[in-house]
Design an enzyme around this catalytic site. Structure first.
Site, short mmCIF file in Angstrom:
data_model
loop_
_atom_site.label_atom_id
_atom_site.label_comp_id
_atom_site.label_asym_id
_atom_site.label_seq_id
_atom_site.Cartn_x
_atom_site.Cartn_y
_atom_site.Cartn_z
N HIS A 212 0.82 -1.21 0.00
CA HIS A 212 0.00 0.00 0.00
C HIS A 212 0.86 1.27 0.00
O HIS A 212 0.38 2.34 -0.37
CB HIS A 212 -1.01 -0.01 1.16
CG HIS A 212 -0.46 0.17 2.52
ND1 HIS A 212 -0.19 -0.88 3.38
CD2 HIS A 212 -0.15 1.29 3.22
CE1 HIS A 212 0.24 -0.40 4.53
NE2 HIS A 212 0.29 0.91 4.46
N ASP B 52 1.43 -7.85 2.22
CA ASP B 52 1.52 -6.41 1.98
C ASP B 52 2.97 -5.97 1.79
O ASP B 52 3.61 -5.46 2.71
CB ASP B 52 0.88 -5.67 3.16
CG ASP B 52 0.53 -4.24 2.84
OD1 ASP B 52 1.04 -3.71 1.84
OD2 ASP B 52 -0.25 -3.63 3.60
N SER C 133 4.05 2.08 8.34
CA SER C 133 3.82 1.11 7.28
C SER C 133 5.11 0.88 6.51
O SER C 133 5.74 1.81 6.03
CB SER C 133 2.74 1.61 6.33
OG SER C 133 1.49 1.65 6.95
#
Length: 698
Positions: free
Chosen positions: A77, A214, A634
């Site tokens: 992402h 991810d 992240s």
């Protein structure tokens, strides 16, 4: 005395986003006791320090260098927009994934970078000697900007590729200067299909258990002569970093030491009870309400047309992430009783203040309460306005670019011949979707704010259009010159300010100016009271180390691998291949569990070979630690006690979404993708042999 401090501190040992250059000795000792095996010098000092493998990824995420040729792992992402921007209906890398089989096939990206932290130091005393404490907010900003430029000039004399940022810490009670080196030639190397990189979509977002793979892979390129930063050029070569992280195939067990190093964006752990109430009611509730309407429209259009989906995949993901975060945070604020807990703690500070006299005449809780109360309505309205119009409409975006200054074309000596011109960006937005969203936002805004905060064009909507927002928006797009890409817009002519699109933007800006002026009456005093409150907390608890709130500077967090109690039962601390296949089998019920048949086949095999965990005998996909993280983390590397890479942080859990303001050790968890899962898909799906050899996992 040290033993007493350690005993007192152990109850919150896993909480904290610590700056590394001044890591408190008590914290480092606890890390060692919990399984950290590196020396402090190997963590921070010298070219071989582990922090040199950790990067700020494009100003919104984190990442880690994993090879001697500059490969960088981050989350899928985090690479989302780069992947989307290279995708077309014919070559849909978002849908189908991407693997560059040679350096020549690696894809360059505009406006992306990685930044390495070189050094950090406390400059508070220097600023206080310059009178910072006595200055107004505007004068403080000027001084900080001036000193930032001076420090940058000084480091550039040593190395022209360096620059310095000055950031406030502890609510502005401290200031640190950080030296960075930015690399702007960053190329996409590998990504799995979106079905795996965002597996579970919004259904699973912020939830446990998770099976999302991810990750995405980029490469840093450098000047071939200096191995330093350089603008994109075909002549650039892969960067050879000072340090890269060793990728580990050894896995982890329940209770093992775990550490993240990354760039957490923003926390507000010192925020007052009044500030938390305003966050809940003015910010979070507003964001959740507005984005819920917008996202329903976006998703409907995206599912109906592949070309629209490609344009809006990234926009939808960005919007929905903090839509769900706002819902979850408010739920936690109320269920845990955070506001009342904070108020009780503030009463304790008030009593301590009365007994010691510290900040007497400065920190005033009643005054703080009144300041927040005065700002509640304008703050809530401002959030409604920004959520309703900002980044939701191409017409509004263009009008804002005009009003706030964009490139002027034409002869400088002939003002009447100067003009603006919008390039054709139809590959980035869809008119039908855009118009429907704007009409819905106009209606929703009017239903939720006081009439005095309605822009002037609402009178036109009422009298001329009989409150038909759709017809009003259709006319705007049809009649405004703003929506005619390539058309010259002569802003020095009378008809410019009569253009309905220009007037629309000017009317909204009038309300923005009014709201900013209304909020500004108290903002500086609110910030000052919050700064005093943080100062009082640190002073009252001076026998314990305190970390500063996150501000997108490098931070370390530490803890252990482990589960938590979820709905009254143990959550488990990892997920397995069997669990994702079970979800894939439910794709007819939940479309976000759809994946390519090859993915189901690869995750259904009986023997995962070297990717199998030696302890459990399972192919482990994602795992839990109690590391302290937030947005910006992240892509942060998750290290074991030896400083080896075992995973990438990509999410927190729904049960502790209030952790930005209150860290609950029992509930707060970091969700990471197991690095062996990453390598398995690179190997078995991507057949990325050249990358796997380069990474040299052990």
């Amino acid at each position: 005395m040290l033993l007493c401090v350690l005993t007192a501190f152990s109850s919150k040992a896993d909480e904290g986003m610590w700056t590394i250059y001044n890591l408190p000795p008590q914290v480092y000792e606890i890390m060692q006791n919990e399984g950290f095996q590196m020396s402090y010098n190997d963590l921070y000092y010298g070219d071989n320090a582990l922090k040199n493998a950790c990067v700020n990824f494009s100003g919104y995420c984190s990442g880690v260098v994993v090879s001697p040729n500059g490969l960088v792992f981050t989350n899928h992402h985090c690479g989302f927009e780069a992947i989307r921007s290279h995708s077309t209906v014919e070559h849909d890398y978002m849908l189908n994934g991407f693997y560059a089989k040679s350096y020549e096939e690696e894809l360059p990206n505009k406006n992306m970078f990685v930044s390495f932290m070189i050094d950090q130091k406390d400059i508070t005393d220097r600023l206080m000697a310059m009178g910072l404490e006595q200055m107004s907010r505007d004068k403080r900003a000027l001084l900080l900007d001036s000193l930032t430029n001076a420090l940058t000039d000084s480091v550039k004399r040593i190395d022209k590729t360096l620059h310095v940022d000055i950031d406030p810490f502890y609510e502005g009670n401290k200031y640190y200067a950080t030296t960075y080196q930015d690399f702007t030639d960053l190329r996409l190397v590998f990504t799995v299909p979106k079905s795996m990189g965002k597996f579970g979509g919004e259904t699973d977002n912020w939830m446990w258990p998770r099976q999302t793979c991810d990750f995405s892979v980029f490469r840093i390129y450098a000047d071939p002569k200096t191995n330093g930063p350089a603008e994109y050029s075909e002549d650039n070569v892969p960067y050879h970093p000072k340090r890269w992280a060793q990728v580990s195939m050894q896995g982890y067990k329940d209770g093992d030491f775990a550490m993240t190093i990354g760039y957490p964006g923003s926390t507000e752990r010192y925020l007052s009870s009044y500030g938390i109430k305003q966050m809940r009611d003015a910010e979070n509730a507003t964001r959740a309400q507005v984005r819920g309407i917008k996202q329903e429209i976006m998703l409907r259009h995206m599912r109906a047309d592949e070309a629209v989906r490609i344009k809006y995949d990234s926009k939808y993901a960005q919007s929905s992430n903090y839509w769900k975060n706002s819902i979850g945070m408010n739920k936690c604020i109320d269920s845990i009783g955070i506001i009342s807990q904070k108020a009780a703690f503030e009463e304790k500070i008030r009593q301590w203040q009365d007994s010691t006299g510290y900040l007497r005449g400065k920190l005033n809780f009643e005054h703080m309460k009144n300041l927040y109360a005065a700002n509640m309505v304008p703050d809530r309205t401002f959030y409604y306005l920004m959520e309703s119009f900002s980044r939701n409409s191409e017409l509004f975006s263009r009008s804002m670019r005009l009003i706030n200054g964009m490139e002027v074309k034409g002869p400088a000596d002939k003002p009447k011949k100067q003009y603006f011109q919008f390039a054709d960006n139809s590959n980035e937005w869809d008119e039908a979707l855009d118009k429907e969203v704007l009409a819905a936002m106009l209606k929703n805004y009017a239903e939720h704010v006081d009439a005095k905060y309605l822009p002037k064009f609402y009178s036109t909507i009422k009298t001329k259009y009989n409150n038909d927002y759709t017809t009003f928006v259709n006319d705007l797009y049809k009649k405004s010159i703003l929506m005619k890409s390539g058309k010259k817009i002569y802003f020095n002519k009378k008809k410019f300010h009569k253009d309905p699109g220009v007037k629309f933007g000017e009317d909204v800006m009038d309300i923005i100016y009014d709201l900013r002026e209304e909020m500004a009456r108290n903002d500086e005093d609110i910030q000052l009271q919050e700064r005093y409150l943080c100062d009082a907390v640190v002073r009252m608890e001076q026998d314990m180390p305190h970390y500063s709130d996150a501000n997108f500077t490098m931070r370390l967090s530490y803890g252990q691998v482990g589960e938590y109690m979820l709905n009254g039962a143990p959550s488990g601390y990892y997920t397995t291949a069997e669990s994702i296949v079970e979800k894939m089998n439910r794709a007819d019920e939940i479309f976000e569990y759809e994946a390519e048949p090859i993915m189901k086949e690869l995750l259904s095999v009986k023997d995962f070979g070297k990717y199998t965990d030696k302890t459990t005998g399972k192919m482990q996909l994602c795992f839990l630690t109690n590391n302290d993280i937030t947005g910006g983390n992240s892509g942060s590397p998750m290290f074991n006690g030896k400083g080896e890479l075992i995973g990438l942080a990509f999410d927190g859990n729904w049960d502790s979404l209030s952790s930005d303001i209150f860290f609950d050790k029992k509930l707060a968890r970091c969700i990471g993708v197991d690095i062996r899962y990453v390598l398995y898909l690179m190997d078995k799906w991507g057949h990325a042999d050249r990358l796997l050899q380069e990474i040299n996992a052990q």
